[in-house]
Design a protein around this motif. Structure first.
Motif, short mmCIF file in Angstrom:
data_model
loop_
_atom_site.label_atom_id
_atom_site.label_comp_id
_atom_site.label_asym_id
_atom_site.label_seq_id
_atom_site.Cartn_x
_atom_site.Cartn_y
_atom_site.Cartn_z
N PRO A 167 0.82 -1.32 -0.17
CA PRO A 167 0.12 0.05 0.00
C PRO A 167 0.91 1.30 -0.19
N PRO A 168 0.22 2.45 -0.14
CA PRO A 168 1.14 3.60 -0.40
C PRO A 168 1.65 4.00 1.16
N GLY A 169 2.84 4.61 0.99
CA GLY A 169 3.48 4.64 2.42
C GLY A 169 4.93 5.05 2.08
N PHE A 197 12.29 4.55 0.29
CA PHE A 197 11.73 5.18 -0.98
C PHE A 197 9.98 5.31 -0.42
N GLU A 198 9.26 5.88 -1.19
CA GLU A 198 7.76 6.26 -0.79
C GLU A 198 7.00 6.00 -2.07
N THR A 199 5.93 5.32 -1.69
CA THR A 199 4.98 5.12 -2.89
C THR A 199 3.51 5.94 -2.52
N LYS A 200 2.86 6.64 -3.55
CA LYS A 200 1.87 7.35 -3.44
C LYS A 200 0.79 6.79 -3.99
N PRO A 201 -0.45 6.94 -3.85
CA PRO A 201 -1.81 6.44 -4.44
C PRO A 201 -1.66 6.85 -5.85
#
Length: 264
Positions: free
Chosen positions: A205-207, A250-254
């Motif tokens: 999930p994003p985070g 790192f970071e993932t976004k919607p």
């Protein structure tokens, strides 16, 4: 150094000793007991070569020992030593055999910081469409003179991820590991290879995350051991390994785009 000592399916009382010769020539006993399981920590304060000798004795197999060495250079942040004893098949190729033998597993694993010439960058996050591996994808660049090997198969770099929660990275999550993949060459000097979570990726999930990847400069599989010695009453398995922990935050976004960011 974390010491993990245990005695498995051996019915008679067993006695284990772990003796260590320090770089300055002094000797110390770090374990001497008849317990069946023990974990303890031993602080290593000197750089140089250490000699560890494990001694095992009981009424069935008598007394046997094995010595292994390792060297601390100052780059290490953790050492794990395992001494596990059990009964196993006398003939390992015949699972129906009723003959057994006492066996000792003695491993030393060093964990070191990575070379500054080995670098890893986050590439993108994939949802898995078009037969792509889902989840975060990375590239490992080897600018050192060493050849690098992955944990499970020499030519593949599969890692785990931790998630940022309440001010710290927690967990050590992975996916399915499959070691039946076709052979691939390791990561040679001045080369680049992809890396991802486990063998087939993992949707996250994003985070905010940290990707944790181990590599070695020697061709071995993490945690494995080879047969060192065998007599009529005892068999030794052992290995000394050094693994380097490479990390990437790192970071993932919607609804993150599948295309690489122009900032990377």
């Amino acid at each position: 150094m974390l010491i993990d000592y245990s005695v498995g399916n051996i019915s008679s009382t067993s006695h284990g000793i772990l003796r260590m010769l320090l770089p300055d020539g002094k000797s110390t006993i770090v374990l001497d007991d008849t317990v069946r399981q023990m974990q303890k920590e031993c602080h290593l304060e000197q750089l140089g070569e250490y000699r560890l000798t494990v001694v095992f004795s009981n009424a069935i197999s008598g007394r046997d020992s094995l010595e292994r060495t390792f060297t601390l250079t100052g780059e290490e942040y953790k050492v794990e030593t395992t001494a596990h004893f059990s009964r196993e098949l006398k003939d390992l190729s015949d699972w129906k055999s009723k003959d057994s033998i006492n066996s000792g597993l003695f491993t030393i694993t060093k964990y070191s910081h990575p070379s500054p010439l080995v670098k890893m960058k986050y590439f993108r996050n994939s949802t898995g469409e078009n037969n792509e591996f889902p989840g975060p994808q990375f590239f490992v660049k080897n600018e050192s003179r060493d050849t690098l090997y992955g944990e499970w198969l020499p030519g593949y770099f599969w890692g785990r991820f931790s998630r940022w929660v309440d001010g710290e990275y927690v967990g050590n999550h992975s996916g399915l590991i499959c070691t039946t993949w076709d052979d691939e060459p390791p990561l040679y000097p001045d080369s680049v290879k992809p890396a991802w979570v486990a063998s087939f990726g993992a949707r996250i999930p994003p985070g905010k995350y940290r990707f944790n990847l181990y590599y070695s400069t020697e061709n071995n599989i993490k945690g494995t051991a080879t047969k060192i010695y065998e007599s009529d009453t005892f068999r030794w398995w052992s290995s000394v390994q050094n693994w380097h922990l490479l990390t990437c935050e790192f970071e993932t976004k919607p609804k993150e785009s599948l295309k690489p960011s122009s900032k990377q």
